[in-house]
Design a protein around this motif. Structure first.
Motif, PDB file in Angstrom:
ATOM      1  N   MET A  60     109.742  64.221  69.290  1.00  0.00           N
ATOM      2  CA  MET A  60     108.843  64.379  70.581  1.00  0.00           C
ATOM      3  C   MET A  60     107.398  65.075  70.096  1.00  0.00           C
ATOM      4  SD  MET A  60     109.607  63.501  73.255  1.00  0.00           S
ATOM      5  CE  MET A  60     108.105  64.247  74.046  1.00  0.00           C
ATOM      6  N   ILE A  61     107.779  66.024  68.994  1.00  0.00           N
ATOM      7  CA  ILE A  61     106.130  66.632  68.474  1.00  0.00           C
ATOM      8  C   ILE A  61     105.296  65.437  68.105  1.00  0.00           C
ATOM      9  CG2 ILE A  61     105.286  68.109  66.842  1.00  0.00           C
ATOM     10  CD1 ILE A  61     107.795  69.594  66.830  1.00  0.00           C
ATOM     11  N   ARG A  62     105.917  64.502  67.449  1.00  0.00           N
ATOM     12  CA  ARG A  62     105.002  63.433  67.034  1.00  0.00           C
ATOM     13  C   ARG A  62     104.391  62.567  68.013  1.00  0.00           C
ATOM     14  NH1 ARG A  62     107.326  66.520  63.389  1.00  0.00           N
ATOM     15  NH2 ARG A  62     106.143  66.478  61.201  1.00  0.00           N
ATOM     16  N   TYR A  63     105.202  62.084  69.231  1.00  0.00           N
ATOM     17  CA  TYR A  63     104.872  61.553  70.180  1.00  0.00           C
ATOM     18  C   TYR A  63     103.766  62.306  70.950  1.00  0.00           C
ATOM     19  CZ  TYR A  63     108.797  58.090  69.670  1.00  0.00           C
ATOM     20  OH  TYR A  63     109.565  57.256  69.206  1.00  0.00           O
ATOM     21  N   GLN A  64     104.186  63.590  71.307  1.00  0.00           N
ATOM     22  CA  GLN A  64     103.208  64.273  72.028  1.00  0.00           C
ATOM     23  C   GLN A  64     101.794  64.346  71.475  1.00  0.00           C
ATOM     24  OE1 GLN A  64     105.039  68.031  72.508  1.00  0.00           O
ATOM     25  NE2 GLN A  64     106.298  67.380  74.374  1.00  0.00           N
ATOM     26  N   ALA A  65     101.729  64.494  70.087  1.00  0.00           N
ATOM     27  CA  ALA A  65     100.428  64.400  69.299  1.00  0.00           C
ATOM     28  C   ALA A  65      99.929  63.153  69.357  1.00  0.00           C
ATOM     29  CB  ALA A  65     100.595  64.977  67.884  1.00  0.00           C
ATOM     30  N   ALA A  66     100.857  61.979  69.403  1.00  0.00           N
ATOM     31  CA  ALA A  66     100.036  60.783  69.537  1.00  0.00           C
ATOM     32  C   ALA A  66      99.477  60.634  70.853  1.00  0.00           C
ATOM     33  CB  ALA A  66     101.221  59.488  69.156  1.00  0.00           C
ATOM     34  N   LEU A  67     100.132  60.982  71.789  1.00  0.00           N
ATOM     35  CA  LEU A  67      99.636  60.887  73.390  1.00  0.00           C
ATOM     36  C   LEU A  67      98.536  61.685  73.638  1.00  0.00           C
ATOM     37  CD1 LEU A  67     103.082  60.704  75.190  1.00  0.00           C
ATOM     38  CD2 LEU A  67     101.293  58.938  75.170  1.00  0.00           C
ATOM     39  N   GLN A  68      98.070  62.653  72.641  1.00  0.00           N
ATOM     40  CA  GLN A  68      96.972  63.311  73.069  1.00  0.00           C
ATOM     41  C   GLN A  68      95.796  62.654  72.428  1.00  0.00           C
ATOM     42  OE1 GLN A  68      97.518  67.267  70.913  1.00  0.00           O
ATOM     43  NE2 GLN A  68      98.595  68.160  72.803  1.00  0.00           N
ATOM     44  N   ILE A  69      96.048  61.665  71.582  1.00  0.00           N
ATOM     45  CA  ILE A  69      94.983  61.160  71.143  1.00  0.00           C
ATOM     46  C   ILE A  69      94.717  59.724  71.804  1.00  0.00           C
ATOM     47  CG2 ILE A  69      94.410  59.288  69.081  1.00  0.00           C
ATOM     48  CD1 ILE A  69      96.015  61.273  67.307  1.00  0.00           C
ATOM     49  N   ARG A  70      96.029  59.029  72.399  1.00  0.00           N
ATOM     50  CA  ARG A  70      95.759  57.825  73.338  1.00  0.00           C
ATOM     51  C   ARG A  70      96.930  57.923  74.229  1.00  0.00           C
ATOM     52  NH1 ARG A  70      95.691  52.583  69.930  1.00  0.00           N
ATOM     53  NH2 ARG A  70      96.088  51.750  71.921  1.00  0.00           N
ATOM     54  N   ASP A  71      96.627  58.139  75.416  1.00  0.00           N
ATOM     55  CA  ASP A  71      97.547  58.500  76.586  1.00  0.00           C
ATOM     56  C   ASP A  71      97.838  57.149  77.365  1.00  0.00           C
ATOM     57  OD1 ASP A  71      95.479  58.422  78.189  1.00  0.00           O
ATOM     58  OD2 ASP A  71      96.249  60.389  79.206  1.00  0.00           O
ATOM     59  N   ASN A  72      97.485  55.988  77.008  1.00  0.00           N
ATOM     60  CA  ASN A  72      97.479  54.760  77.846  1.00  0.00           C
ATOM     61  C   ASN A  72      98.463  53.694  77.076  1.00  0.00           C
ATOM     62  OD1 ASN A  72      95.842  54.274  75.685  1.00  0.00           O
ATOM     63  ND2 ASN A  72      94.124  53.072  76.807  1.00  0.00           N
ATOM     64  N   VAL A  73      99.496  54.162  76.220  1.00  0.00           N
ATOM     65  CA  VAL A  73     100.210  53.234  75.410  1.00  0.00           C
ATOM     66  C   VAL A  73     101.780  53.158  76.261  1.00  0.00           C
ATOM     67  CG1 VAL A  73     101.223  52.324  73.320  1.00  0.00           C
ATOM     68  CG2 VAL A  73      98.848  53.097  73.359  1.00  0.00           C
ATOM     69  N   PRO A  74     102.182  52.302  76.985  1.00  0.00           N
ATOM     70  CA  PRO A  74     103.292  52.308  77.616  1.00  0.00           C
ATOM     71  C   PRO A  74     104.288  52.747  76.697  1.00  0.00           C
ATOM     72  CG  PRO A  74     102.451  50.444  77.947  1.00  0.00           C
ATOM     73  CD  PRO A  74     101.435  51.166  77.315  1.00  0.00           C
ATOM     74  N   GLU A  75     104.474  52.010  75.614  1.00  0.00           N
ATOM     75  CA  GLU A  75     105.574  52.156  74.670  1.00  0.00           C
ATOM     76  C   GLU A  75     105.755  53.607  74.082  1.00  0.00           C
ATOM     77  OE1 GLU A  75     104.030  48.111  75.374  1.00  0.00           O
ATOM     78  OE2 GLU A  75     103.255  49.781  74.696  1.00  0.00           O
ATOM     79  N   VAL A  76     104.887  54.082  73.938  1.00  0.00           N
ATOM     80  CA  VAL A  76     104.948  55.631  73.419  1.00  0.00           C
ATOM     81  C   VAL A  76     105.460  56.440  74.672  1.00  0.00           C
ATOM     82  CG1 VAL A  76     103.701  57.677  72.443  1.00  0.00           C
ATOM     83  CG2 VAL A  76     102.989  55.251  71.829  1.00  0.00           C
ATOM     84  N   TRP A  77     104.928  56.252  75.931  1.00  0.00           N
ATOM     85  CA  TRP A  77     105.777  57.064  76.970  1.00  0.00           C
ATOM     86  C   TRP A  77     106.980  56.689  76.989  1.00  0.00           C
ATOM     87  CZ3 TRP A  77     103.734  61.226  79.138  1.00  0.00           C
ATOM     88  CH2 TRP A  77     102.190  61.353  79.074  1.00  0.00           C
ATOM     89  N   PHE A  78     107.419  55.422  77.072  1.00  0.00           N
ATOM     90  CA  PHE A  78     108.612  54.649  76.728  1.00  0.00           C
ATOM     91  C   PHE A  78     109.662  55.565  75.683  1.00  0.00           C
ATOM     92  CE2 PHE A  78     112.101  51.958  75.145  1.00  0.00           C
ATOM     93  CZ  PHE A  78     112.770  51.726  76.091  1.00  0.00           C
ATOM     94  N   ASN A  79     109.156  55.484  74.377  1.00  0.00           N
ATOM     95  CA  ASN A  79     109.787  56.247  73.288  1.00  0.00           C
ATOM     96  C   ASN A  79     109.859  57.683  73.636  1.00  0.00           C
ATOM     97  OD1 ASN A  79     110.036  53.723  72.201  1.00  0.00           O
ATOM     98  ND2 ASN A  79     108.331  54.105  70.755  1.00  0.00           N
ATOM     99  N   SER A  80     108.648  58.575  74.199  1.00  0.00           N
ATOM    100  CA  SER A  80     108.945  59.743  74.486  1.00  0.00           C
ATOM    101  C   SER A  80     110.085  60.241  75.528  1.00  0.00           C
ATOM    102  CB  SER A  80     107.710  60.484  75.113  1.00  0.00           C
ATOM    103  OG  SER A  80     106.807  60.258  74.129  1.00  0.00           O
ATOM    104  N   GLY A  81     110.272  59.131  76.399  1.00  0.00           N
ATOM    105  CA  GLY A  81     111.385  59.299  77.499  1.00  0.00           C
ATOM    106  C   GLY A  81     112.766  59.217  76.983  1.00  0.00           C
TER     107      GLY A  81
END
Length: 142
Positions: A60-81
């Motif tokens: 989750m820490i890495r997903y959150q950091a990735a989303l701070q860089i690009r928050d428009n990738v649905p697969e990262v949101w899915f994986n975070s979920g």
């Protein structure tokens, strides 16, 4: 005595982490705060590797950091979920699946997992509706 020590350590850790934004830091085994850095792709791949080894909080820490860089990738949101669901943080997982579906409305995996979260929360009508959504799309959305 021990509880006072735990509270003090917790306060020190909180103060150390407060200088970083969400997902910008992690704590190493020695208790030292380390910033999380890397490119979007590196963070996403690192998070996926951590998920594969069931290290959901670290992922989750890495997903959150990735989303701070690009928050428009649905697969990262899915994986975070998925990570949040594994951690039992169902409301937060639901928000991630909803964001993935906002970005990619025909994202069948996100709709199914959102249905699973609704089921876990006892919101059965919403679960059924979410489970029905993938039936409306085609196999390209899997």
């Amino acid at each position: 005595m021990c509880s006072r020590i735990h509270r003090t350590v917790g306060l020190i850790l909180w103060l150390s982490l407060s200088q970083f934004g969400p997902g910008d830091a992690t704590v190493d085994p020695q208790g030292i705060v380390q910033p999380v850095d890397g490119s979007f792709e590196e963070l996403w791949q690192a998070a996926d590797r951590l998920m594969a080894t069931r290290q959901y909080s670290k992922a989750m820490i890495r997903y959150q950091a990735a989303l701070q860089i690009r928050d428009n990738v649905p697969e990262v949101w899915f994986n975070s979920g998925n990570a949040l669901m594994c951690l039992g943080r169902h409301e937060e997982a639901l928000a991630c699946y909803n964001k993935a579906l906002d970005l990619k409305p025909a994202y069948q995996k996100a709709a199914v997992n959102r249905g699973l979260v609704f089921k876990e929360l006892g919101r059965y009508e919403q679960a059924l509706k979410s489970f029905d959504e993938p039936l409306q799309g085609g196999p390209d959305d899997l």
